[in-house]
Write a protein that holds these residues in place. Sequence first.
Motif, PDB file in Angstrom:
ATOM      1  N   ALA A 176       0.815  -1.218   0.000  1.00 32.15           N
ATOM      2  CA  ALA A 176       0.000   0.000   0.000  1.00 32.15           C
ATOM      3  C   ALA A 176       0.852   1.274   0.000  1.00 32.15           C
ATOM      4  CB  ALA A 176      -0.921  -0.001   1.217  1.00 32.15           C
ATOM      5  N   ASP A 177       2.145   1.138   0.285  1.00 24.19           N
ATOM      6  CA  ASP A 177       3.033   2.304   0.378  1.00 24.19           C
ATOM      7  C   ASP A 177       3.759   2.595  -0.931  1.00 24.19           C
ATOM      8  OD1 ASP A 177       2.491   2.723   3.148  1.00 24.19           O
ATOM      9  OD2 ASP A 177       3.780   0.999   3.601  1.00 24.19           O
ATOM     10  N   PHE A 178       3.337   1.920  -2.024  1.00 24.38           N
ATOM     11  CA  PHE A 178       3.989   2.111  -3.321  1.00 24.38           C
ATOM     12  C   PHE A 178       2.962   2.480  -4.389  1.00 24.38           C
ATOM     13  CE2 PHE A 178       6.710  -0.674  -0.889  1.00 24.38           C
ATOM     14  CZ  PHE A 178       7.963  -0.114  -1.087  1.00 24.38           C
ATOM     15  N   HIS A 179       3.422   3.253  -5.372  1.00 26.93           N
ATOM     16  CA  HIS A 179       2.580   3.589  -6.517  1.00 26.93           C
ATOM     17  C   HIS A 179       2.398   2.362  -7.408  1.00 26.93           C
ATOM     18  CE1 HIS A 179       4.051   7.963  -5.906  1.00 26.93           C
ATOM     19  NE2 HIS A 179       2.781   7.883  -5.528  1.00 26.93           N
ATOM     20  N   ASN A 180       1.232   2.271  -8.060  1.00 30.12           N
ATOM     21  CA  ASN A 180       0.972   1.135  -8.946  1.00 30.12           C
ATOM     22  C   ASN A 180      -0.077   1.502  -9.985  1.00 30.12           C
ATOM     23  OD1 ASN A 180      -1.798   0.430  -7.802  1.00 30.12           O
ATOM     24  ND2 ASN A 180      -0.494   0.302  -5.968  1.00 30.12           N
ATOM     25  N   TYR A 181      -0.194   0.641 -10.970  1.00 31.50           N
ATOM     26  CA  TYR A 181      -1.212   0.773 -12.015  1.00 31.50           C
ATOM     27  C   TYR A 181      -2.472   0.067 -11.542  1.00 31.50           C
ATOM     28  CZ  TYR A 181      -3.699  -0.377 -16.338  1.00 31.50           C
ATOM     29  OH  TYR A 181      -4.669  -0.541 -17.307  1.00 31.50           O
ATOM     30  N   PRO A 182      -3.652   0.624 -11.749  1.00 25.37           N
ATOM     31  CA  PRO A 182      -3.955   1.892 -12.438  1.00 25.37           C
ATOM     32  C   PRO A 182      -4.237   3.027 -11.481  1.00 25.37           C
ATOM     33  CG  PRO A 182      -5.942   0.586 -12.294  1.00 25.37           C
ATOM     34  CD  PRO A 182      -4.861  -0.222 -11.600  1.00 25.37           C
ATOM     35  N   THR A 220       5.065   8.854  -1.935  1.00 26.62           N
ATOM     36  CA  THR A 220       5.583   9.948  -1.109  1.00 26.62           C
ATOM     37  C   THR A 220       4.527  10.998  -0.767  1.00 26.62           C
ATOM     38  OG1 THR A 220       6.447  10.891  -3.170  1.00 26.62           O
ATOM     39  CG2 THR A 220       8.004   9.750  -1.734  1.00 26.62           C
ATOM     40  N   GLU A 221       3.308  10.880  -1.342  1.00 26.89           N
ATOM     41  CA  GLU A 221       2.241  11.765  -0.888  1.00 26.89           C
ATOM     42  C   GLU A 221       1.595  11.257   0.404  1.00 26.89           C
ATOM     43  OE1 GLU A 221       0.266   9.230  -4.198  1.00 26.89           O
ATOM     44  OE2 GLU A 221       2.254   9.878  -3.558  1.00 26.89           O
ATOM     45  N   SER A 222       1.956  10.032   0.821  1.00 25.39           N
ATOM     46  CA  SER A 222       1.433   9.454   2.059  1.00 25.39           C
ATOM     47  C   SER A 222       2.171  10.025   3.267  1.00 25.39           C
ATOM     48  CB  SER A 222       1.600   7.935   2.029  1.00 25.39           C
ATOM     49  OG  SER A 222       1.559   7.384   3.319  1.00 25.39           O
ATOM     50  N   ASP A 223       1.444  10.470   4.277  1.00 25.58           N
ATOM     51  CA  ASP A 223       2.090  11.010   5.466  1.00 25.58           C
ATOM     52  C   ASP A 223       2.907   9.940   6.175  1.00 25.58           C
ATOM     53  OD1 ASP A 223       2.392  13.352   7.342  1.00 25.58           O
ATOM     54  OD2 ASP A 223       1.596  11.843   8.743  1.00 25.58           O
ATOM     55  N   TYR A 224       2.437   8.685   6.134  1.00 23.03           N
ATOM     56  CA  TYR A 224       3.208   7.601   6.754  1.00 23.03           C
ATOM     57  C   TYR A 224       4.571   7.460   6.076  1.00 23.03           C
ATOM     58  CZ  TYR A 224       4.916   2.977   7.922  1.00 23.03           C
ATOM     59  OH  TYR A 224       5.718   1.927   8.336  1.00 23.03           O
ATOM     60  N   VAL A 225       4.577   7.434   4.746  1.00 25.56           N
ATOM     61  CA  VAL A 225       5.837   7.300   4.019  1.00 25.56           C
ATOM     62  C   VAL A 225       6.735   8.514   4.282  1.00 25.56           C
ATOM     63  CG1 VAL A 225       6.889   7.194   1.721  1.00 25.56           C
ATOM     64  CG2 VAL A 225       4.850   5.817   2.241  1.00 25.56           C
ATOM     65  N   ALA A 274       7.102  18.691   1.778  1.00 28.28           N
ATOM     66  CA  ALA A 274       6.466  18.094   2.952  1.00 28.28           C
ATOM     67  C   ALA A 274       7.454  17.261   3.763  1.00 28.28           C
ATOM     68  CB  ALA A 274       5.281  17.237   2.515  1.00 28.28           C
ATOM     69  N   ILE A 275       8.314  16.527   3.083  1.00 22.99           N
ATOM     70  CA  ILE A 275       9.333  15.738   3.786  1.00 22.99           C
ATOM     71  C   ILE A 275      10.317  16.672   4.480  1.00 22.99           C
ATOM     72  CG2 ILE A 275      11.270  14.154   3.468  1.00 22.99           C
ATOM     73  CD1 ILE A 275       9.622  12.961   1.091  1.00 22.99           C
ATOM     74  N   GLU A 276      10.756  17.717   3.790  1.00 22.55           N
ATOM     75  CA  GLU A 276      11.724  18.650   4.362  1.00 22.55           C
ATOM     76  C   GLU A 276      11.162  19.353   5.600  1.00 22.55           C
ATOM     77  OE1 GLU A 276      12.698  21.152   1.084  1.00 22.55           O
ATOM     78  OE2 GLU A 276      13.826  19.597   0.033  1.00 22.55           O
ATOM     79  N   SER A 277       9.846  19.587   5.606  1.00 21.69           N
ATOM     80  CA  SER A 277       9.237  20.270   6.746  1.00 21.69           C
ATOM     81  C   SER A 277       9.298  19.434   8.019  1.00 21.69           C
ATOM     82  CB  SER A 277       7.785  20.631   6.433  1.00 21.69           C
ATOM     83  OG  SER A 277       6.960  19.479   6.393  1.00 21.69           O
ATOM     84  N   LYS A 278       9.574  18.143   7.906  1.00 23.83           N
ATOM     85  CA  LYS A 278       9.645  17.236   9.052  1.00 23.83           C
ATOM     86  C   LYS A 278      11.082  17.073   9.561  1.00 23.83           C
ATOM     87  CE  LYS A 278       5.670  14.342   7.638  1.00 23.83           C
ATOM     88  NZ  LYS A 278       4.884  14.353   8.897  1.00 23.83           N
ATOM     89  N   LEU A 279      12.051  17.714   8.921  1.00 20.74           N
ATOM     90  CA  LEU A 279      13.449  17.508   9.291  1.00 20.74           C
ATOM     91  C   LEU A 279      13.868  18.404  10.448  1.00 20.74           C
ATOM     92  CD1 LEU A 279      15.138  17.150   5.783  1.00 20.74           C
ATOM     93  CD2 LEU A 279      14.126  15.393   7.259  1.00 20.74           C
ATOM     94  N   ASN A 280      14.769  17.888  11.259  1.00 20.14           N
ATOM     95  CA  ASN A 280      15.273  18.599  12.432  1.00 20.14           C
ATOM     96  C   ASN A 280      16.351  19.605  12.041  1.00 20.14           C
ATOM     97  OD1 ASN A 280      13.626  16.999  14.045  1.00 20.14           O
ATOM     98  ND2 ASN A 280      15.235  15.493  14.436  1.00 20.14           N
TER      99      ASN A 280
END
Length: 729
Positions: free
Chosen positions: A162-168, A200-205, A239-245
């Motif tokens: 579920a944490d990866f992009h796929n078709y379709p 990478t649009e997933s907050d968990y990822v 979004a990822i950068e905003s989580k960095l220390n």
Amino acid sequence: MRRSHPHRRGGRLRAVLASGALITAGVVPLTLAATAGTAHAAMNNSDVIANLFMWNWKSVGNECSTVLGPSGYGGVQVAPPQDSTTAPGHPWWEIYQPVDYNLTSRMGNEAQFAAMVSSCRAAGVKVYVDAVINHMTGQGSSSYGGVTNYSKYNYPGLYSSADFHNYPADCPESDDQIHDWNNFTEVTKCELSDLSDLRTESDYVRTEIAGYLNKLIGYGVSGFRVDAAKHIGQTDLAAIESKLNTTADGTAPYIAQEVALGSSGQLAPSAFEGTGSLLGFDYADDLAQQFNGNIANLKTFGSSWGLLPSDKELVFVENHDTERDGSTLSYKSGATNTLATEFELAWGYGTPEVYAGFDFNGRDDSPPADGNGFVTDTACGSGWECTDRITGVNHLVAWHNHTAGQSVANWYDDGSNLIAFSRGNAGWIAINNEGSAQTKTFATGLAAGTYCDIVHGAVSGGSCTGPTVTVDGSGNASVTVPAKDSVAFDSTDLVTGGSASPTPTPTPTASTNPTGGVTETFTVAGAPSSAPIYLTGSIAALSDWAPASAIPMTQNGAYWTVTVSGLPVSTAVQYKYIARDSSGNVTWEPGGNMALTTASSGSAAVSDVWTGSGATASPSAGATPTPSASTAGTVSETFKENASTVLGQNIYVVGSIPALGNWNTGSAVLLSSATYPVWAGTLSLPSGTAFEYKYIKKDGSGNVTWESGANRTATSPASGSATLNDSWK
């Protein structure tokens, strides 16, 4: 590693690799925000990065301590440190296929990584990590960390399908691969070279990725090269950068993004300027074309060529992708590659990176490694290309730092492959990309005097270990530039004819500056790096012990140097070195005062070693610092060694006391070749002290050859001076 789409630039086909390009370096610090709109601060002068591609952690740490830090490099880029898949033959691109975020890689384990970062930071070198965060694996069933229960879309305890992009649902292509390289959805949500593409649009990822990067920040890492940033997209990156220390430097992490050329709109490199700096593929492409053609064209090299903005671009001559696809120069280009790297450091566009990798025949070849694929220690010249150590490249780092902020001036070209230019009046370089030596009279822009050519030598004890260049009163110099070679010097490389300090020194009063005064060059090694170093002493020409009027010294690698003119002749002088910060806080060199007797005519030089850490009490106003009985008294000891060398080798002395480096070859004292084959240097040693010593030869790659036989022994005199006359054994 794996290639992204081919594209055209300047009428020439080139395939840019989307995974495994180069990173960070003095990239610009990123001020993070929740949106893609961000601000970036400028880097300081020590911005040169060494990209030590796939060097193991032990070798990186050693290079920081012995080469990069002392030479003025500001940062080092290292390979991806996370666990990765293994493949038959252990191709280099394994490291771009993560299995988990544990720090067990081909380059070493977590403890070794942490030790490397600590060593580099202690040497004043920031560490930038190649971060693979767009994808996981595309193949394999085992890892360097011993993981065997993963598959392309399942990493127990970390990611599931579920944490990866796929078709379709995400990718419009049934094979999950990118077909249209100008389609934003395909580029960001389909697979790059069959590598499982993270959602990478997933907050968990995003949180898992940020957790990995924050772990590295916790060890002291200062920033990241973001691999395949084009395939992540600006919104997800922000979004990822905003989580960095915040880093140990007190700033947001530096970010340099790998964004291949050739697309427009949201996929153009310029569209990513809000989320960090960009890798300079455009710079490397154009530089290769000129050095394979006509370098006279470089007179206008910069933004007018359509390059990314200087303050947004991490520039390089080659990286591990481009050297393999032949789109840029590489170590296989020989002297041309060295000249292009020297130009990069001298020209001053972007944040420069110096690449040092390993030999290869096939594009997938492994670096030198053991039977299990773990990379062995770097041995320059034996499977490794240590570009960062080449004398001209290495010395141009300090030249680059010294001339920062100065405009290009005094340009010369012959319409073909000989160019020369200055950076203001701070430094000058000539580059000859032609097949024969060229002799010309150049306008250098520098003050009159004799300068050390730092491409082929170094200043030591007021003398040059290589050839010199004489600049006349009009700033002109007649110079012979060898074929496929260069000549360079800056205002700190003056060996006769003026002050080596770019800042005017206080003028002594008439009573202490009689006609016929002499010149003395002072050099000190091992001084603390927390503040600039100054010279003060017991006579007016040395500021009469007044720290506020102390003479500023100029840093050149591990040494601080200043030449003081107009000293009274044949006069006993006491002196000390001090560190003075921008607030005026003064740290006195501990121990007793240094002492010398000035020459009766002409000039002389002394080479000292900072006598320890900490501070002694400053003298009361107008008083002379009084040495303690245990440390009172230093004497001058001249070392003379008759030794033959080959091109690139120099002679050093090293021994059993701090002034001789405590047997550390990295702290050995360079001797002058002015009277070759006799190499000489005068040091201040503690009086009446027994010591052991030996001479060594070092080449431009840092290789050390010890003379044979037992250690030499001597005892410094109780007062005055002495000379040791030796011959290589």
